[in-house]
Design a protein around this motif. Sequence first.
Motif, PDB file in Angstrom:
ATOM      1  N   UNK A  46       0.829  -1.199   0.000  1.00  0.00           N
ATOM      2  CA  UNK A  46       0.000   0.000   0.000  1.00  0.00           C
ATOM      3  C   UNK A  46       0.866   1.252   0.000  1.00  0.00           C
ATOM      4  N   UNK A  47       1.932   1.206   0.771  1.00  0.00           N
ATOM      5  CA  UNK A  47       2.841   2.349   0.849  1.00  0.00           C
ATOM      6  C   UNK A  47       3.538   2.583  -0.490  1.00  0.00           C
ATOM      7  N   UNK A  48       3.873   1.506  -1.163  1.00  0.00           N
ATOM      8  CA  UNK A  48       4.503   1.597  -2.482  1.00  0.00           C
ATOM      9  C   UNK A  48       3.598   2.332  -3.465  1.00  0.00           C
ATOM     10  N   UNK A  49       2.295   2.113  -3.341  1.00  0.00           N
ATOM     11  CA  UNK A  49       1.342   2.724  -4.251  1.00  0.00           C
ATOM     12  C   UNK A  49       1.050   4.192  -3.903  1.00  0.00           C
ATOM     13  N   UNK A  50       1.377   4.579  -2.676  1.00  0.00           N
ATOM     14  CA  UNK A  50       1.104   5.949  -2.228  1.00  0.00           C
ATOM     15  C   UNK A  50       2.195   6.895  -2.740  1.00  0.00           C
ATOM     16  N   UNK A  51       1.783   8.065  -3.156  1.00  0.00           N
ATOM     17  CA  UNK A  51       2.742   9.050  -3.677  1.00  0.00           C
ATOM     18  C   UNK A  51       3.238   9.938  -2.552  1.00  0.00           C
ATOM     19  N   UNK A  52       4.169   9.401  -1.760  1.00  0.00           N
ATOM     20  CA  UNK A  52       4.733  10.191  -0.668  1.00  0.00           C
ATOM     21  C   UNK A  52       6.247  10.214  -0.806  1.00  0.00           C
ATOM     22  N   UNK A  53       6.894  11.063  -0.025  1.00  0.00           N
ATOM     23  CA  UNK A  53       8.349  11.151  -0.071  1.00  0.00           C
ATOM     24  C   UNK A  53       9.000   9.917   0.524  1.00  0.00           C
ATOM     25  N   UNK A  54      10.330   9.843   0.441  1.00  0.00           N
ATOM     26  CA  UNK A  54      11.047   8.658   0.924  1.00  0.00           C
ATOM     27  C   UNK A  54      12.154   9.010   1.910  1.00  0.00           C
ATOM     28  N   UNK A  55      12.012  10.167   2.562  1.00  0.00           N
ATOM     29  CA  UNK A  55      13.057  10.598   3.486  1.00  0.00           C
ATOM     30  C   UNK A  55      12.914   9.966   4.872  1.00  0.00           C
ATOM     31  N   UNK A  56      11.769  10.197   5.518  1.00  0.00           N
ATOM     32  CA  UNK A  56      11.617   9.757   6.912  1.00  0.00           C
ATOM     33  C   UNK A  56      10.277   9.052   7.134  1.00  0.00           C
ATOM     34  N   UNK A  57      10.348   7.942   7.828  1.00  0.00           N
ATOM     35  CA  UNK A  57       9.136   7.208   8.200  1.00  0.00           C
ATOM     36  C   UNK A  57       9.161   6.922   9.697  1.00  0.00           C
ATOM     37  N   UNK A  74      12.699   1.346   1.998  1.00  0.00           N
ATOM     38  CA  UNK A  74      11.947   2.340   1.230  1.00  0.00           C
ATOM     39  C   UNK A  74      12.260   3.779   1.653  1.00  0.00           C
ATOM     40  N   UNK A  75      12.782   3.946   2.883  1.00  0.00           N
ATOM     41  CA  UNK A  75      13.032   5.288   3.408  1.00  0.00           C
ATOM     42  C   UNK A  75      14.489   5.450   3.850  1.00  0.00           C
ATOM     43  N   UNK A  76      14.988   6.680   3.745  1.00  0.00           N
ATOM     44  CA  UNK A  76      16.373   6.957   4.151  1.00  0.00           C
ATOM     45  C   UNK A  76      16.547   6.818   5.652  1.00  0.00           C
TER      46      UNK A  76
END
Length: 219
Positions: A46-57, A74-76
Amino acid sequence: SRIIASIHAERRKRSQAFFSDNAEQLAEQSTLISNPETYAEAADELLKQAACGSARALEVGPGEGQLLNLLAKRFSEVVGIDSADAMLKKAATGIANNANVRLQLKDFSELPARRVFDAVAAAMVLHHQPSPLAFFQQAFKVLKLGGVLILVDLCRHDQEWVKEVCGDFWLGFEADELMHWGEQSGFEKPASQYLTQNNGFQVQLHAFTKQPTDPISIN
């Protein structure tokens, strides 16, 4: 009100005590309900399909780290928080090889209301929360514009034994309840998925998105 705040504080205290006292047994107990690996992979999709940034989770209540490990790819930077130190120690065992994951002993409700995360994940966490609505509101406050709340929880059920065995406050949720709290907190209508699990339980997964821009105010 002061009475409601007192009730929430008491629930939070009970929840922290339960997880501190039962960290070793929780993995075995959770298998009676669901398979963490299964819903972790579905949440990641689901997260892969979401258009969000990849810096912090941020993951709230990371358990034994199954979802943290996927977030780390998926996130830095990934932060896992829990208010019970015993639970963080379980998570630390599961994420030993991920250098971009940090674990912190913190209460989610006490995080500063700053937009610092591209994604917030909470798997099997909401039914332990004193106030589900307050949880949605806090997630909205700490997400960046365009950020995503990945929520995994049980569908409504009538198996009362989970309150004693698993420390649950709520017997799952109707999807409409989650949609209402999400909308009330400012999220857009989510993408959703449903999984059948053990002993008659069903898991629901939702990706709630925070609008990519601030609403335009009209004077």
